[in-house]
Every structure is written in C-alpha cells, then in structure tokens.
Design an enzyme around this catalytic site. Sequence first.
Site, PDB file in Angstrom:
ATOM      1  N   ALA A  58       0.833  -1.210   0.000  1.00 18.91           N
ATOM      2  CA  ALA A  58       0.000   0.000   0.000  1.00 18.91           C
ATOM      3  C   ALA A  58       0.866   1.258   0.000  1.00 18.91           C
ATOM      4  O   ALA A  58       0.591   2.208  -0.749  1.00 18.91           O
ATOM      5  CB  ALA A  58      -0.929  -0.002   1.211  1.00 18.91           C
ATOM      6  N   GLU A  59       1.905   1.270   0.819  1.00 20.56           N
ATOM      7  CA  GLU A  59       2.769   2.449   0.878  1.00 20.56           C
ATOM      8  C   GLU A  59       3.490   2.677  -0.440  1.00 20.56           C
ATOM      9  O   GLU A  59       3.570   3.806  -0.931  1.00 20.56           O
ATOM     10  CB  GLU A  59       3.782   2.348   2.009  1.00 20.56           C
ATOM     11  CG  GLU A  59       4.652   3.586   2.079  1.00 20.56           C
ATOM     12  CD  GLU A  59       5.373   3.762   3.392  1.00 20.56           C
ATOM     13  OE1 GLU A  59       6.124   4.743   3.486  1.00 20.56           O
ATOM     14  OE2 GLU A  59       5.195   2.948   4.305  1.00 20.56           O
ATOM     15  N   ALA A  60       4.010   1.611  -1.029  1.00 20.46           N
ATOM     16  CA  ALA A  60       4.708   1.752  -2.308  1.00 20.46           C
ATOM     17  C   ALA A  60       3.753   2.268  -3.382  1.00 20.46           C
ATOM     18  O   ALA A  60       4.070   3.223  -4.108  1.00 20.46           O
ATOM     19  CB  ALA A  60       5.305   0.416  -2.729  1.00 20.46           C
TER      20      ALA A  60
END
Length: 138
Positions: A58-60
């Site tokens: 999700a962060e990437a």
Amino acid sequence: MSADERREPWTIHLGELDEKLGIRVLEQSAERVVTTMPVAGNTQSLGRLHGGASAALAEATGSWAGMIHASLRGKVCVGVDLNITHHRGARDGDIVATATPLHAGSRIATYQVVITDGEGRLLATARITNMLMDPKDH
C-alpha cells in the site's frame, strides 16, 4: 492542459524491498497506480498474507502515485502518514493494490489504496499522505 502537461514525466522504479516482495506495476498515471504482489513468500507464521507486506504494498503504490503527481509540479514527495485496515486474509494467489487520489494539492497529496484478491474481494484499505517538496529540500 497541454499535451506536454498530460504526459507522465516520472516512471516507477522498484526499490529493493519492492523486488523482494515481488511487486509488479500494472498501471501508472497521475489518476491511478495499480500494482500486484504474490501472497507466496509474503506470509506470516500461520500461512496467511502478512499484514506488514500488505502495508508495504500500500505504501509503495500510494507513494508512487504521489510521486507522479509531485513530478507534474516539479516536486518530489515524502510520506508523512500511512494507515491500513485489514478486512480479510489471503493464503495464495496474487493481490492487487489500486491507488487513487483523495486530495492532490500543491503541498499535500493523499491517496486511498484498495487491496483485493484475485477474485476481487476486499482484503485491505489504506490511506497514505505525502508532502510535496522542492527537490533541493529533499
């Protein structure tokens, strides 16, 4: 908006963690970034998809969307907040993350990231906020 302004000047490049997780980019634009990651190799001790692997995906995905948005303004971005809610687990197959903007401003960009399994079932939802900065300040 001119054709040059619509052109995406920034291309996603995987980092070392992204490669270890097996992340692949399926689609990239200022409006939407879609990635995929295998469950195999990203499980916790009970054989289910590790929540940390989902959070890293999700962060990437959200950060790449933020970077594309920032690049259109001659800026870079850095993450300032990530939260994720896990709705169900997965044991096999690939998962898909889709990032779309909630707010794409000149200083802050916030993205919703929806993670689903191969059958389209909701696994997790995340929100990531990035601060846009001048490259010289990064």
